[in-house]
Design a protein around this motif. Structure first.
Motif, PDB file in Angstrom:
ATOM      1  N   VAL A 130       0.842  -1.199   0.000  1.00  0.00           N
ATOM      2  CA  VAL A 130       0.000   0.000   0.000  1.00  0.00           C
ATOM      3  C   VAL A 130       0.875   1.246   0.000  1.00  0.00           C
ATOM      4  CG1 VAL A 130      -1.864   1.224   1.189  1.00  0.00           C
ATOM      5  CG2 VAL A 130      -1.792  -1.266   1.253  1.00  0.00           C
ATOM      6  N   LEU A 131       2.011   1.166   0.676  1.00  0.00           N
ATOM      7  CA  LEU A 131       2.918   2.308   0.751  1.00  0.00           C
ATOM      8  C   LEU A 131       3.539   2.654  -0.595  1.00  0.00           C
ATOM      9  CD1 LEU A 131       4.788   1.531   4.095  1.00  0.00           C
ATOM     10  CD2 LEU A 131       3.236   3.438   3.674  1.00  0.00           C
ATOM     11  N   VAL A 132       3.852   1.637  -1.407  1.00  0.00           N
ATOM     12  CA  VAL A 132       4.523   1.902  -2.683  1.00  0.00           C
ATOM     13  C   VAL A 132       3.645   2.749  -3.606  1.00  0.00           C
ATOM     14  CG1 VAL A 132       5.487   0.866  -4.761  1.00  0.00           C
ATOM     15  CG2 VAL A 132       6.052  -0.095  -2.536  1.00  0.00           C
ATOM     16  N   PRO A 133       2.388   2.366  -3.881  1.00  0.00           N
ATOM     17  CA  PRO A 133       1.568   3.237  -4.718  1.00  0.00           C
ATOM     18  C   PRO A 133       1.237   4.567  -4.049  1.00  0.00           C
ATOM     19  CG  PRO A 133       0.267   1.378  -3.911  1.00  0.00           C
ATOM     20  CD  PRO A 133       1.691   1.093  -3.588  1.00  0.00           C
ATOM     21  N   TRP A 134       1.158   4.604  -2.724  1.00  0.00           N
ATOM     22  CA  TRP A 134       0.949   5.866  -2.025  1.00  0.00           C
ATOM     23  C   TRP A 134       2.132   6.802  -2.272  1.00  0.00           C
ATOM     24  CZ3 TRP A 134       0.426   6.247   4.057  1.00  0.00           C
ATOM     25  CH2 TRP A 134       0.145   7.572   4.410  1.00  0.00           C
ATOM     26  N   LEU A 138       2.261  10.472  -4.273  1.00  0.00           N
ATOM     27  CA  LEU A 138       2.766  11.701  -3.669  1.00  0.00           C
ATOM     28  C   LEU A 138       3.975  12.268  -4.395  1.00  0.00           C
ATOM     29  CD1 LEU A 138       2.561  10.664   0.103  1.00  0.00           C
ATOM     30  CD2 LEU A 138       1.233  12.479  -0.966  1.00  0.00           C
ATOM     31  N   ALA A 139       4.662  11.436  -5.193  1.00  0.00           N
ATOM     32  CA  ALA A 139       5.954  11.827  -5.756  1.00  0.00           C
ATOM     33  C   ALA A 139       5.817  12.822  -6.898  1.00  0.00           C
ATOM     34  CB  ALA A 139       6.712  10.598  -6.243  1.00  0.00           C
ATOM     35  N   ASP A 140       6.815  13.657  -7.005  1.00  0.00           N
ATOM     36  CA  ASP A 140       7.007  14.482  -8.187  1.00  0.00           C
ATOM     37  C   ASP A 140       7.264  13.545  -9.369  1.00  0.00           C
ATOM     38  OD1 ASP A 140       8.136  16.108 -10.203  1.00  0.00           O
ATOM     39  OD2 ASP A 140       8.828  17.554  -8.705  1.00  0.00           O
ATOM     40  N   ASP A 141       6.754  13.879 -10.552  1.00  0.00           N
ATOM     41  CA  ASP A 141       6.955  13.027 -11.727  1.00  0.00           C
ATOM     42  C   ASP A 141       8.431  12.746 -11.981  1.00  0.00           C
ATOM     43  OD1 ASP A 141       4.265  12.864 -12.142  1.00  0.00           O
ATOM     44  OD2 ASP A 141       4.196  14.411 -13.700  1.00  0.00           O
ATOM     45  N   ALA A 142       9.273  13.748 -11.732  1.00  0.00           N
ATOM     46  CA  ALA A 142      10.696  13.595 -12.019  1.00  0.00           C
ATOM     47  C   ALA A 142      11.419  12.743 -10.987  1.00  0.00           C
ATOM     48  CB  ALA A 142      11.369  14.967 -12.090  1.00  0.00           C
ATOM     49  N   ALA A 143      10.755  12.434  -9.879  1.00  0.00           N
ATOM     50  CA  ALA A 143      11.408  11.671  -8.807  1.00  0.00           C
ATOM     51  C   ALA A 143      10.682  10.379  -8.492  1.00  0.00           C
ATOM     52  CB  ALA A 143      11.514  12.525  -7.542  1.00  0.00           C
ATOM     53  N   ARG A 144       9.640  10.021  -9.267  1.00  0.00           N
ATOM     54  CA  ARG A 144       8.820   8.870  -8.912  1.00  0.00           C
ATOM     55  C   ARG A 144       9.636   7.575  -8.870  1.00  0.00           C
ATOM     56  NH1 ARG A 144       4.641   9.823 -11.924  1.00  0.00           N
ATOM     57  NH2 ARG A 144       3.508  10.759 -10.195  1.00  0.00           N
ATOM     58  N   GLY A 145      10.505   7.369  -9.836  1.00  0.00           N
ATOM     59  CA  GLY A 145      11.316   6.148  -9.852  1.00  0.00           C
ATOM     60  C   GLY A 145      12.202   6.037  -8.633  1.00  0.00           C
ATOM     61  N   ARG A 146      12.805   7.147  -8.218  1.00  0.00           N
ATOM     62  CA  ARG A 146      13.676   7.104  -7.043  1.00  0.00           C
ATOM     63  C   ARG A 146      12.876   6.929  -5.760  1.00  0.00           C
ATOM     64  NH1 ARG A 146      16.892  12.439  -8.405  1.00  0.00           N
ATOM     65  NH2 ARG A 146      14.984  12.739  -9.601  1.00  0.00           N
ATOM     66  N   VAL A 147      11.682   7.502  -5.711  1.00  0.00           N
ATOM     67  CA  VAL A 147      10.828   7.299  -4.532  1.00  0.00           C
ATOM     68  C   VAL A 147      10.472   5.826  -4.388  1.00  0.00           C
ATOM     69  CG1 VAL A 147       8.526   7.733  -3.595  1.00  0.00           C
ATOM     70  CG2 VAL A 147       9.902   9.637  -4.451  1.00  0.00           C
ATOM     71  N   VAL A 148      10.008   5.219  -5.485  1.00  0.00           N
ATOM     72  CA  VAL A 148       9.677   3.791  -5.458  1.00  0.00           C
ATOM     73  C   VAL A 148      10.907   2.963  -5.106  1.00  0.00           C
ATOM     74  CG1 VAL A 148       8.934   1.835  -6.875  1.00  0.00           C
ATOM     75  CG2 VAL A 148       7.728   4.020  -7.044  1.00  0.00           C
ATOM     76  N   GLY A 149      12.051   3.317  -5.689  1.00  0.00           N
ATOM     77  CA  GLY A 149      13.278   2.582  -5.417  1.00  0.00           C
ATOM     78  C   GLY A 149      13.707   2.671  -3.963  1.00  0.00           C
ATOM     79  N   ALA A 286      18.126   1.547 -10.482  1.00  0.00           N
ATOM     80  CA  ALA A 286      16.985   1.427 -11.387  1.00  0.00           C
ATOM     81  C   ALA A 286      16.051   2.619 -11.261  1.00  0.00           C
ATOM     82  CB  ALA A 286      16.221   0.136 -11.114  1.00  0.00           C
ATOM     83  N   GLY A 287      15.838   3.093 -10.029  1.00  0.00           N
ATOM     84  CA  GLY A 287      14.977   4.254  -9.839  1.00  0.00           C
ATOM     85  C   GLY A 287      15.516   5.485 -10.537  1.00  0.00           C
ATOM     86  N   ARG A 288      16.824   5.711 -10.443  1.00  0.00           N
ATOM     87  CA  ARG A 288      17.428   6.873 -11.102  1.00  0.00           C
ATOM     88  C   ARG A 288      17.325   6.763 -12.614  1.00  0.00           C
ATOM     89  NH1 ARG A 288      21.347   6.046  -7.011  1.00  0.00           N
ATOM     90  NH2 ARG A 288      22.710   4.999  -8.510  1.00  0.00           N
TER      91      ARG A 288
END
Length: 422
Positions: A130-134, A138-149, A286-288
């Protein structure tokens, strides 16, 4: 109104501040994800202690791990989709609160209640999913991969370190202390998520296509996600094949290490699990790369690495140095593919991200189950380490072939579009 919402200075109708990959909220999410997923794995190292405390053979309790995993699968199917309908902060506090109660009950409960308790513990441990999609919302589009990572890095560390910590606590005191400590940690997770998030980092006011829908209709929409969002189906296939290859490797690795020329004991085999820490590096990288729009080449490189690693390990089965390096590289390749997949499926579709998580993760675990089953069957029918590696290489090659075909078709379509514009 909750204390968190009371202290928000934001005006009505304002949107939450975009989440950055190094923010306090992401770190809280990562820690909570790691602690919650740890509840699945304590029982692996505690089984002998649990059995001894009840003066019964260990095989009488061997089913507890599968019951916990079964509960986790139920949570993926029936709890995680609720993230698209209800406030995720509330859901993510209720789940560890329930896990706290279960962990507190396990040390003192009659053995006859263990099946129910461990199924419930697995079901309540889906907080990370649940936390990952949350976090993606919340993430900025430019940082979504790093947030998930980053969140997935916390989850990976949790799966690695929990077994070491559980073993140490059981050695110092008893297995009951492990679950008592877990109950306290779950209570801290509730406090961190309910009161500890900064102002403006609650569940965003995202559009929901589930308003007014029944719970059954919400679950019934899961198959339609694969039909309406082809990239989710594609990435779910990659995830299933990647985790299948990974599970095939780990299902047979202990048997390979027990045999000659290694002849390792349980303690030495257990040290190989720590090599999975390489996945932390893979998740971050991978997130970066995903944030730079390099999902396709990253996917191709990840699966090419998986295939090459399996072939090398199969060709030189007696080399310990190659096995150590191969375990590290393989884990990195699998995690790179996994985080890249998540970065792709969470792009867009904000109203469906929890159900997308369910769809992806259920297929992910199906692939893992099939991979371990096939590898164990091959080994049991007289196969050797080389044939097992071919199973993993074959699954990786299938994913690589599909990814290469999709990339080629994408370039072809792009070329045709450019010609039309000219």
């Amino acid at each position: 109104m909750s204390q968190l919402s009371q202290r928000r200075p934001d005006s009505a109708g304002s949107e939450p501040a975009p989440l950055r990959h190094n923010s306090r909220t992401v770190r809280v999410f990562a820690v909570v994800a790691g602690l919650c997923v740890s509840n699945l794995y304590y029982v692996i190292v505690l089984l002998p202690e649990i059995a001894a405390s009840h003066h019964r053979p260990a095989q009488d309790f061997a089913h507890l791990l599968s019951l916990t995993q079964g509960g986790y699968t139920l949570g993926l199917l029936f709890v995680v989709p609720l993230g698209d309908r209800v406030d995720r902060r509330r859901l993510c506090t209720l789940l560890p609160a329930a896990a706290c109660l279960v962990c507190a009950a396990v040390p003192w409960a009659p053995t006859g209640t263990y099946p129910v308790l461990f199924v419930l513990l697995g079901l309540c441990s889906v907080t990370a999913m649940v936390l990952v999609p949350w976090g993606a919302d919340l993430a900025d589009d430019a940082a979504r991969g790093r947030v998930v990572g980053t969140i997935m890095t916390g989850l990976i560390l949790g799966t690695l370190l929990c077994r070491t910590v559980a073993g140490a606590l059981a050695q110092l005191a008893s297995w009951r202390l492990v679950y008592g400590t877990a109950a306290v940690l779950m209570a801290l997770c509730v406090a961190a998520l309910y009161w500890g998030l900064p102002s403006g980092q609650t569940d965003p006011r995202r559009p929901r296509d589930t308003d007014g829908e029944s719970y059954l209709h919400l679950l019934g929409s899961l198959p339609r996600i694969l039909l309406r969002t082809p990239h989710v189906g594609e990435r779910s296939l990659y995830g299933a094949l990647a985790f299948g290859a990974f599970s095939a490797f780990w299902a047979v690795l202990p048997l390979h290490l027990q045999a000659r020329p290694f002849s390792f004991g349980p303690a030495e085999i257990g040290l190989f699990a720590l090599l999975g820490g390489a996945g932390v590096v893979g998740a971050s990288a991978a997130g970066r790369l995903a944030d730079r729009g390099l999902q396709t080449p990253t996917t191709l490189a990840a699966f090419a690495t998986v295939v090459a690693t399996f072939l090398v390990l199969g060709a030189w089965p007696g080399s310990l140095a190659l096995l150590i390096v191969g375990t590290v590289v393989l884990d990195m390749g699998i995690q790179v593919a996994h985080i890249t997949n998540q970065s792709v499926i969470y792009a867009g579709n904000p109203a469906m991200r929890s159900r997308i998580t369910t769809t992806y993760m259920v297929l992910y675990f199906v692939g893992g189950t099939l991979g371990s089953a096939v590898a164990a069957t091959v080994w049991g029918r007289g196969g050797n380490w080389g044939t097992t590696c071919l199973v993993g290489a074959g699954m990786g090659a299938c994913a690589l072939a599909v990814a290469a075909l999709r990339a080629g078709l994408g370039r072809l379509r792009a070329g045709r579009t450019a010609d039309v514009r000219r």
